[in-house]
Enzyme design. Structure first.
Site, mmCIF file in Angstrom:
data_model
loop_
_atom_site.group_PDB
_atom_site.id
_atom_site.type_symbol
_atom_site.label_atom_id
_atom_site.label_comp_id
_atom_site.label_asym_id
_atom_site.label_seq_id
_atom_site.Cartn_x
_atom_site.Cartn_y
_atom_site.Cartn_z
ATOM 1 C CB CYS A 182 12.206 -7.714 26.451
ATOM 2 S SG CYS A 182 11.332 -8.931 27.937
ATOM 3 C CE1 TYR A 201 4.001 1.450 8.698
ATOM 4 C CE2 TYR A 201 1.943 1.205 10.174
ATOM 5 C CZ TYR A 201 2.816 0.717 9.220
ATOM 6 O OH TYR A 201 2.432 -0.248 8.596
ATOM 7 N NE ARG A 255 -4.483 4.623 7.259
ATOM 8 C CZ ARG A 255 -3.492 3.910 7.693
ATOM 9 N NH1 ARG A 255 -3.193 4.021 9.129
ATOM 10 N NH2 ARG A 255 -2.263 3.622 7.265
ATOM 11 N N GLY A 294 -6.097 4.091 0.466
ATOM 12 C CA GLY A 294 -5.349 5.320 0.802
ATOM 13 C C GLY A 294 -5.761 6.455 1.455
HETATM 14 C C1 LIG Z 1 -2.927 -1.381 1.566
HETATM 15 C C2 LIG Z 1 -3.606 -1.073 0.113
HETATM 16 C C3 LIG Z 1 -4.832 -0.881 0.210
HETATM 17 C C4 LIG Z 1 -5.689 0.018 1.463
HETATM 18 O O1 LIG Z 1 -5.008 1.065 1.860
HETATM 19 P P1 LIG Z 1 -5.712 1.818 2.941
HETATM 20 O O2 LIG Z 1 -4.532 2.998 3.226
HETATM 21 O O3 LIG Z 1 -5.921 1.038 4.106
HETATM 22 O O4 LIG Z 1 -6.898 2.555 2.486
HETATM 23 C C5 LIG Z 1 -5.648 -0.562 -1.081
HETATM 24 N N1 LIG Z 1 -5.044 -0.986 -2.216
HETATM 25 C C6 LIG Z 1 -3.678 -1.558 -1.973
HETATM 26 C C7 LIG Z 1 -3.091 -2.142 -3.520
HETATM 27 C C8 LIG Z 1 -3.093 -1.677 -1.118
HETATM 28 O O5 LIG Z 1 -1.696 -2.017 -0.787
#
Ligand SMILES: *Cc1c(COP(=O)(O)O)cnc(C)c1O
Length: 429
Positions: free
Chosen positions: A358, A331, A291, A251
């Site tokens: 489209c 988003y 990410r 995250g």
């Molecule tokens: C999507 C996800 C991640 C990765 O999240 P990022 O924002 O891409 O770092 C890690 N763990 C779980 C359980 C996820 O669903």
């Protein structure tokens, strides 16, 4: 040689102008378009490795495994690149398990399996592959895991993915750590669930896991979540469970804008935040960044088909569309867009950059100030390495883009462009 201007190049991206042409590391993007066509996903192997190593370094004083989140970018070549540097993987489906096995078989032992709706065949495949840990998200799933483990005569290591009820500021579609979300198990009832699970000899309560969302820029919520998890682990040890793993999820967010961004500093801040939450907790730390590792290492190269004026508005219509990169439509995500030929003058236009699909939601940017681009020009949509290719579709019967991996000054086609024949092949008349 490399010209530094205080724009997007100050952030840690592998895309820079040299002799007025945009390069990915040592490779010219115009040459890539010539050779592989557009739209084309372009990734830098060096940047991906660099980002992975930032996590390795920041957590080097703890036993840890960086389990790259496959759903961010599941290209086999990228998985192999990371696996060879020692990465584990966070998967959310049987398909992603298969990908990890194909990319680097020994990495299966470093897989954590997340997701709220695992199916029996997926659990069986993961048990047979001998993965590291199941992140379990419900009582029902825990029962299913126990029965599949019994059937296969193996003991399943699991963590409950707890929901710490922590608010992390991000887009509502990618926030997951509040009780109102579908994810995780209320941290208040987790202790009782571990207690019940420990009665099954097929279940090994090995860890506790948490994931509070995606694209989180301020690190304090990570501290809060980890502090709650650490306190639960202390209770579980009191109850006699041997908790060996603490999974902090993923995250960590990036900066999609053109302001300066320092990945190394950001990972250090993140590590400090986790360490504050963990205190003296010595369990093996699992991290699930997606990410942060791949987003800025990749971009989508596209060609301008038409520049069109409708009344007061100007539209730059590209050969890439929302089916190739859906983040802006889904988003309202911002992506910087830069021309492959460095603009010489100050000539600008304000335009919507859109695809040919489209749908009015088919846009990459709205009312964006851009250097004056014209028909036939190449432009690069930055920060598209994560949740780009993995979220593509064939909407409007459009074949998916090809992907190339740049390694210094060499290039490898890692996925050929889809053909219309590929699209039609599963259909029956
Ligand atoms: C999507 C996800 C991640 C990765 O999240 P990022 O924002 O891409 O770092 C890690 N763990 C779980 C359980 C996820 O669903």
């Amino acid at each position: 040689m490399t010209k530094k201007t205080p724009t997007f190049q100050d952030v840690a991206r592998p895309f820079t102008y040299r002799r007025r042409r945009l390069f990915c590391d040592g490779v010219s993007l115009a040459d890539l378009a010539e050779q592989h066509g557009t739209p084309l996903y372009v990734y830098s192997a060096e940047q991906i490795s660099h980002r992975f190593q930032l996590f390795e370094q920041a957590f080097s004083d703890r036993p840890h495994t960086v389990c790259y989140a496959v759903k961010a970018n599941s290209s086999l070549a990228i998985l192999r690149l990371l696996a060879r540097q020692g990465a584990g993987f966070d998967i959310v489906s049987g398909g992603e398990l298969e990908r990890v096995g194909r990319a680097h078989k020994p990495a299966l032992r470093k897989v954590v399996f997340s997701g709220v709706g695992k199916q029996p065949w997926e659990i069986d495949a993961a048990l047979k592959a001998g993965i590291l840990l199941f992140n379990v998200e419900s009582e029902t799933e825990l029962e299913l895991l126990a029965s599949r483990a019994q059937a296969l005569k193996v003991r399943a290591r699991f963590a409950l993915r707890v929901n710490p009820d922590v608010f992390a500021e991000t887009h509502p579609y990618i926030s997951t750590g509040l009780r109102e979300h579908k994810f995780g198990i209320d941290i208040k009832i987790a202790r009782a669930m571990y207690h019940r699970a420990a009665r099954s000899k097929w279940l090994d309560p090995a860890g506790v896991s948490v994931h509070i969302g995606s694209q989180i820029r301020k690190v304090d919520p990570f501290t809060a979540a980890l502090a709650r998890v650490t306190s639960l682990i202390a209770d579980l040890r009191t109850d006699g469970h041997e908790i060996r793993y603490v999974d902090a999820g993923g995250g960590l967010g990036i900066d999609y804008s053109d302001s300066p961004f320092h990945p190394a500093q950001q990972v250090q801040k993140y590590a400090a935040a986790l360490n504050r939450g963990l205190g003296g907790e010595a369990a093996h730390l699992l991290l699930e960044p997606g990410r942060f590792i791949v987003a800025q290492a990749g971009a989508l190269l596209t060609r301008v088909l038409v520049v069109k004026k409708n009344g007061a508005k100007t539209f730059v219509i590209t050969d890439a569309a929302m089916n190739d990169l859906i983040r802006p439509a889904l988003y309202h995500a911002h992506h910087e867009i830069v021309p492959v030929k460095e603009p010489a003058g100050k000539s600008e236009l304000t335009a919507d950059v859109v695809g040919p699909v489209c749908e009015s939601g088919d846009f990459f940017a709205r009312d964006r100030n851009l250097p004056a681009v014209k028909q036939g020009d190449l432009v690069l949509i930055l920060d598209a390495g994560a949740y780009g290719m993995t979220l593509t579709s064939n909407y409007n019967s459009r074949p998916r883009p090809a992907e190339v991996l740049v390694d210094g000054s060499s290039v490898r086609l890692i996925r050929r462009r889809e053909t219309i024949r590929d699209l039609l092949s599963p259909e029956v008349l």
